[in-house]
Design an enzyme around this catalytic site. Structure first.
Site, PDB file in Angstrom:
ATOM      1  N   ALA A  70       3.365  26.308   9.776  1.00 30.88           N
ATOM      2  CA  ALA A  70       4.250  25.914  10.868  1.00 30.88           C
ATOM      3  C   ALA A  70       5.687  26.295  10.574  1.00 30.88           C
ATOM      4  O   ALA A  70       6.450  26.631  11.482  1.00 30.88           O
ATOM      5  CB  ALA A  70       4.135  24.405  11.111  1.00 30.88           C
TER       6      ALA A  70
ATOM      7  N   CYS B  60      12.118  13.986  12.238  1.00 32.84           N
ATOM      8  CA  CYS B  60      11.565  14.476  10.980  1.00 32.84           C
ATOM      9  C   CYS B  60      10.230  13.789  10.734  1.00 32.84           C
ATOM     10  O   CYS B  60      10.148  12.559  10.777  1.00 32.84           O
ATOM     11  CB  CYS B  60      12.526  14.162   9.842  1.00 32.84           C
ATOM     12  SG  CYS B  60      11.790  14.234   8.189  1.00 32.84           S
TER      13      CYS B  60
ATOM     14  N   HIS C 166      19.843  17.687  -1.724  1.00 30.87           N
ATOM     15  CA  HIS C 166      20.177  19.006  -2.238  1.00 30.87           C
ATOM     16  C   HIS C 166      19.733  20.063  -1.229  1.00 30.87           C
ATOM     17  O   HIS C 166      18.649  19.951  -0.648  1.00 30.87           O
ATOM     18  CB  HIS C 166      19.484  19.227  -3.578  1.00 30.87           C
ATOM     19  CG  HIS C 166      20.309  19.990  -4.553  1.00 30.87           C
ATOM     20  ND1 HIS C 166      21.556  19.566  -4.967  1.00 30.87           N
ATOM     21  CD2 HIS C 166      20.092  21.157  -5.213  1.00 30.87           C
ATOM     22  CE1 HIS C 166      22.056  20.438  -5.840  1.00 30.87           C
ATOM     23  NE2 HIS C 166      21.191  21.419  -5.996  1.00 30.87           N
TER      24      HIS C 166
ATOM     25  N   LYS D 137      -0.057  11.892   9.368  1.00 38.51           N
ATOM     26  CA  LYS D 137       0.572  12.980  10.115  1.00 38.51           C
ATOM     27  C   LYS D 137       0.718  12.662  11.605  1.00 38.51           C
ATOM     28  O   LYS D 137       0.998  13.562  12.400  1.00 38.51           O
ATOM     29  CB  LYS D 137      -0.236  14.271   9.952  1.00 38.51           C
ATOM     30  CG  LYS D 137      -0.126  14.909   8.575  1.00 38.51           C
ATOM     31  CD  LYS D 137      -0.772  16.293   8.566  1.00 38.51           C
ATOM     32  CE  LYS D 137      -0.567  17.011   7.257  1.00 38.51           C
ATOM     33  NZ  LYS D 137      -1.162  18.369   7.262  1.00 38.51           N
TER      34      LYS D 137
ATOM     35  N   HIS E 237      11.063  10.723  -9.879  1.00 36.31           N
ATOM     36  CA  HIS E 237      10.380  11.929  -9.402  1.00 36.31           C
ATOM     37  C   HIS E 237       9.042  12.135 -10.090  1.00 36.31           C
ATOM     38  O   HIS E 237       8.174  12.827  -9.562  1.00 36.31           O
ATOM     39  CB  HIS E 237      11.271  13.157  -9.600  1.00 36.31           C
ATOM     40  CG  HIS E 237      12.430  13.213  -8.660  1.00 36.31           C
ATOM     41  ND1 HIS E 237      12.302  12.980  -7.308  1.00 36.31           N
ATOM     42  CD2 HIS E 237      13.753  13.464  -8.879  1.00 36.31           C
ATOM     43  CE1 HIS E 237      13.490  13.095  -6.737  1.00 36.31           C
ATOM     44  NE2 HIS E 237      14.385  13.379  -7.655  1.00 36.31           N
TER      45      HIS E 237
ATOM     46  N   ARG F 268      24.030   4.651  -6.198  1.00 36.15           N
ATOM     47  CA  ARG F 268      22.649   4.740  -5.741  1.00 36.15           C
ATOM     48  C   ARG F 268      21.738   4.141  -6.808  1.00 36.15           C
ATOM     49  O   ARG F 268      21.681   4.630  -7.938  1.00 36.15           O
ATOM     50  CB  ARG F 268      22.247   6.180  -5.446  1.00 36.15           C
ATOM     51  CG  ARG F 268      20.855   6.263  -4.843  1.00 36.15           C
ATOM     52  CD  ARG F 268      20.635   7.536  -4.100  1.00 36.15           C
ATOM     53  NE  ARG F 268      19.292   7.605  -3.550  1.00 36.15           N
ATOM     54  CZ  ARG F 268      18.846   8.586  -2.777  1.00 36.15           C
ATOM     55  NH1 ARG F 268      19.658   9.571  -2.463  1.00 36.15           N
ATOM     56  NH2 ARG F 268      17.618   8.573  -2.331  1.00 36.15           N
TER      57      ARG F 268
ATOM     58  N   LEU G 273      -2.397  28.406   7.690  1.00 38.96           N
ATOM     59  CA  LEU G 273      -1.545  27.994   8.796  1.00 38.96           C
ATOM     60  C   LEU G 273      -0.181  27.557   8.277  1.00 38.96           C
ATOM     61  O   LEU G 273      -0.076  26.745   7.366  1.00 38.96           O
ATOM     62  CB  LEU G 273      -2.200  26.852   9.573  1.00 38.96           C
ATOM     63  CG  LEU G 273      -3.459  27.229  10.363  1.00 38.96           C
ATOM     64  CD1 LEU G 273      -4.021  26.011  11.064  1.00 38.96           C
ATOM     65  CD2 LEU G 273      -3.159  28.330  11.361  1.00 38.96           C
TER      66      LEU G 273
ATOM     67  N   GLN H  50       7.890  20.642   3.817  1.00 36.01           N
ATOM     68  CA  GLN H  50       7.542  22.040   3.585  1.00 36.01           C
ATOM     69  C   GLN H  50       8.754  22.942   3.433  1.00 36.01           C
ATOM     70  O   GLN H  50       8.777  23.819   2.559  1.00 36.01           O
ATOM     71  CB  GLN H  50       6.667  22.545   4.738  1.00 36.01           C
ATOM     72  CG  GLN H  50       5.293  21.919   4.806  1.00 36.01           C
ATOM     73  CD  GLN H  50       4.526  22.364   6.044  1.00 36.01           C
ATOM     74  OE1 GLN H  50       4.805  23.410   6.615  1.00 36.01           O
ATOM     75  NE2 GLN H  50       3.575  21.565   6.468  1.00 36.01           N
TER      76      GLN H  50
ATOM     77  N   GLU I  46      16.066   7.472  -9.143  1.00 33.38           N
ATOM     78  CA  GLU I  46      15.088   8.569  -9.127  1.00 33.38           C
ATOM     79  C   GLU I  46      14.811   9.231 -10.469  1.00 33.38           C
ATOM     80  O   GLU I  46      14.266  10.324 -10.515  1.00 33.38           O
ATOM     81  CB  GLU I  46      15.489   9.636  -8.091  1.00 33.38           C
ATOM     82  CG  GLU I  46      14.887   9.373  -6.740  1.00 33.38           C
ATOM     83  CD  GLU I  46      15.794   8.619  -5.779  1.00 33.38           C
ATOM     84  OE1 GLU I  46      15.460   8.561  -4.592  1.00 33.38           O
ATOM     85  OE2 GLU I  46      16.827   8.070  -6.195  1.00 33.38           O
TER      86      GLU I  46
ATOM     87  N   CYS J  95       7.167  16.315   6.371  1.00 32.55           N
ATOM     88  CA  CYS J  95       6.209  17.272   5.814  1.00 32.55           C
ATOM     89  C   CYS J  95       6.701  17.856   4.494  1.00 32.55           C
ATOM     90  O   CYS J  95       5.904  18.284   3.658  1.00 32.55           O
ATOM     91  CB  CYS J  95       5.941  18.388   6.811  1.00 32.55           C
ATOM     92  SG  CYS J  95       7.358  19.483   7.107  1.00 32.55           S
TER      93      CYS J  95
ATOM     94  N   TYR K  95      17.015  10.189 -12.953  1.00 37.74           N
ATOM     95  CA  TYR K  95      18.022  11.047 -13.568  1.00 37.74           C
ATOM     96  C   TYR K  95      18.688  10.330 -14.753  1.00 37.74           C
ATOM     97  O   TYR K  95      18.270   9.240 -15.145  1.00 37.74           O
ATOM     98  CB  TYR K  95      19.029  11.493 -12.516  1.00 37.74           C
ATOM     99  CG  TYR K  95      18.419  12.367 -11.439  1.00 37.74           C
ATOM    100  CD1 TYR K  95      17.980  13.655 -11.732  1.00 37.74           C
ATOM    101  CD2 TYR K  95      18.247  11.899 -10.137  1.00 37.74           C
ATOM    102  CE1 TYR K  95      17.402  14.458 -10.753  1.00 37.74           C
ATOM    103  CE2 TYR K  95      17.665  12.700  -9.160  1.00 37.74           C
ATOM    104  CZ  TYR K  95      17.246  13.966  -9.471  1.00 37.74           C
ATOM    105  OH  TYR K  95      16.660  14.759  -8.507  1.00 37.74           O
TER     106      TYR K  95
END
Length: 673
Positions: free
Chosen positions: A659, A336, A28, A423, A254, A216, A657, A341, A166, A339, A168
């Site tokens: 990024a 990728c 999405h 990370k 989820h 799926r 911080l 974010q 997931e 993260c 749904y």
């Protein structure tokens, strides 16, 4: 340079010859329900089709209004929807790609009033209590899926993906966790399979044999009351018999309390579960989740874990991923690092997605990098995320860019981040941008602290000089036990057994996770990850959950985290990653104290006041994670030379911080300068 032959072997699926085995999975974007959404989605998908993606899947569109995830209408339910989608399909086809429409009904995950579900059981991650679907409404919902698929075919889509994973609506029918019905749609497993199987059967009947039908499927539910591995195999066989061409894999609901897509998950960490389906069916099976590099995808296919590989976020990070993989240009791929974010965290906040390391993602019509009309000499002070983002785009536009970095390597705060368990892949981004600067002809000066005199000769000066860790003002901060987070994470200061962390933002959590890793708690191997999080690898366990408690190791350090504010711990962390950090620290026995007043630090430890009572936190090491201040002293000195600097990243605003903001500011300035 490496070449990845298995990824580009022909694979015949529903009369479509795919030139490679990389699928761009559904994700999405937040554009789906916007008025200008079709145009922006057309640009988004077309750019990735030009980048070599052979087959891609849209974000979620519901077959009816009740199934929409949020307040916007994101549907394929009538002629108006069909006509809006034609621009998307045409753009992809013109660029040489193929695209599937994903049909998803949110069920109890819908945030809309009037949400529906197999049974009226509220989801723990939704504020809405759903009502139970009647038998007639179930039949109508199946018909809605078939109608939506046919409308998608008439819009020009090459096929459809039915979202059955997931957590749904379809998944909710499958599992006892959410299906407590006593009619023909509930109870025994055969009844609970009916909804999914009938949707696939009716879509195939309505759309004919030459329309790709991808389903799926959750290869692991990872929730109590979920399907066992054996039941998932049974479902896969029923879906195949009903007419599906491909099985795409999803992992976890989820609401599962096990990370499935964050950076803590090992690369390709769930491919073993996909293999179980591949061995049970004859149609192609696709592996997904935390697959972000061509060599990893190649290994999964070579091992026989899957026939194809699906990536979603990696195509946010790099629209040309497939072409670069085909050319063996591994160093040129913007990896990728999961993260979340700018992508998933944004979606859960009902904002448009993007990507930390590629700010153009989902902004292809807004953030455009055109060749520079006049070549400028530009100095960039600082080689952290903001400086790298600016320098790469500016140099590629044709400017003469020089990067001044006072340390021995580029990367800035990313070089600390890559030391945190999970990370490590932040280092991939540093390597990518370093290579990008080299190819663009930028000059990089390491171990060089720029001064105002040498900067005065440039046409433009960009300060991306970052931040300075803030030292709080109370007695004892100069005590021998006190260390900054940079000293601890860089290894310059070995922490003692008892550690007090002052500050509980993202850096404080990173330091705590880092200290726990020192005893080998968080390992990036699938088997260790499964053991650590209590994932069962057999085919019998309900929901794919192991019996008993997840494995815990005795931590090497006794950690106490303290913060002045009274807000909950981890409130500033990302929605899709923060909860797993809180679980990790709680399991390790980390004590978290909020609303404290710092009195002093001495040999006894950290003296605080908490709820009106004095207390001492014993500590061999006190780690300061107490905020940052911008490093921009050059601004005033440059003004004496009549030079005004552009501020980006931490130099413009330190705060927590960020990024995402730093790299976006760098890219936006570089596009405009």
């Amino acid at each position: 340079m490496a070449f990845y032959p298995r990824l580009f072997a022909p694979l015949k699926v529903a009369h479509l010859m795919l030139p490679n085995r990389i699928l761009m999975g559904s994700m999405h974007t937040g554009l789906e329900g916007m008025k200008e959404g079709p145009g922006r989605l057309a640009a988004f998908f077309a750019e990735r089709a030009r980048g070599g993606v052979a087959l891609m899947v849209t974000g979620a569109f519901s077959p009816n209004i009740e199934g929409c995830l949020g307040p916007d209408r994101e549907t394929m339910m009538d002629a108006e929807d069909r006509d809006r989608h034609r621009a998307i399909v045409q753009a992809v086809h013109d660029a040489g790609g193929r695209i599937l429409l994903q049909l998803l009904h949110g069920g109890r995950y819908s945030k809309r009033p009037g949400a529906v579900a197999p049974s009226p059981i509220k989801a723990p991650i939704s504020p809405i209590s759903p009502r139970e679907l009647s038998s007639a409404e179930i039949e109508q919902t199946i018909e809605d899926f078939a109608r939506g698929a046919l409308l998608g075919k008439h819009a020009g889509y090459d096929g459809v993906e039915i979202m059955g994973s997931e957590g749904y609506l379809i998944t909710q029918f499958l599992c006892l966790r959410t299906n407590r019905r006593g009619d023909e749609w509930g109870g025994p497993i055969e009844n609970r399979l009916r909804f999914a199987v009938e949707i696939v059967r009716r879509v195939r009947e309505r759309c004919g044999p030459d329309f790709i039908l991808q389903y799926r499927i959750s290869v692991l539910d990872l929730v109590e009351g979920g399907l066992s591995g054996g039941e998932i195999v049974l479902l896969a066989r029923r879906i195949e018999a009903a007419g599906a061409d491909i099985l795409n894999s999803g992992v976890g609901w989820h609401e599962a309390r096990i990370p499935t897509i964050a950076y803590a998950v090992p690369r390709g960490g769930f491919a073993w579960a996909t293999r179980r389906l591949k061995e049970a069916v004859k149609i192609p099976v696709i592996a997904s989740n935390r697959i972000n590099a061509p060599e990893l995808a190649e290994d999964i296919i070579a091992r026989g874990d899957a026939d194809m590989v699906s990536m979603a976020r990696p195509f946010l990070a790099d629209a040309d991923f497939a072409n670069k993989a085909r050319a063996g240009d591994r160093a040129g791929i913007n990896i990728c690092f999961a993260c979340n974010q700018a992508c998933l965290d944004a979606i859960f906040d009902q904002r448009v997605a993007s990507c930390v390391v590629n700010p153009r993602a989902c902004r292809e019509t807004e953030l455009i990098y055109r060749p520079a009309q006049a070549r400028k000499r530009i100095a960039v002070v600082g080689g952290g995320p903001a400086g790298l983002s600016f320098a790469a785009v500016a140099a590629e536009r044709g400017h003469a860019v020089t990067v001044y970095e006072k340390s021995a390597e580029l990367g800035g705060q990313f070089n600390l981040a890559k030391r945190i368990p999970g990370k490590q892949e932040f280092g991939e981004s540093v390597a990518y941008y370093t290579e990008r600067l080299r190819r663009a002809g930028a000059r990089v000066l390491l171990n060089h602290e720029a001064n105002e005199a040498e900067l005065a000769g440039y046409d433009e000066v960009v300060l991306a000089s970052g931040i300075s860790p803030r030292t709080p003002a109370f007695p004892g901060v100069e005590h021998k036990s006190v260390a900054g987070y940079v000293d601890v994470l860089s290894g310059r200061v070995p922490p003692g057994e008892r550690v007090a962390i002052l500050g509980a933002g993202g850096i404080g959590f990173d330091v705590a996770i880092y200290l726990l890793e020192r005893n080998g708690r968080t390992q990036l191997e699938p088997a260790a990850f499964a053991s650590h999080w209590g994932i069962a690898t057999d085919a019998k366990s309900s929901g794919g959950l192991a019996a008993g408690n997840p494995r815990d190791d005795k931590p090497e350090h006794r950690i106490t985290m303290l913060k002045r504010s009274k807000t909950p711990f981890g409130s500033t962390l990302g929605k899709t990653t923060g909860w797993s950090h809180r679980i990790e620290l709680a399991r390790a026995g980390v004590e978290m104290l909020r609303g404290v007043e710092y009195r002093k630090i001495d040999d006894a430890g950290v003296h605080i006041a908490l709820e009106g009572k004095e207390r001492v936190i014993p500590a061999d090491t006190v780690v300061l994670c107490t905020g940052q201040d911008p490093l921009r002293s050059l601004v005033a000195r440059l003004e004496t030379h009549g030079k005004k600097a552009h501020l980006i990243g931490g130099a413009r605003e330190a705060g927590e911080l960020d990024a995402k903001r730093a790299m976006r500011e760098g890219a936006e300035l570089a596009a405009a300068i």
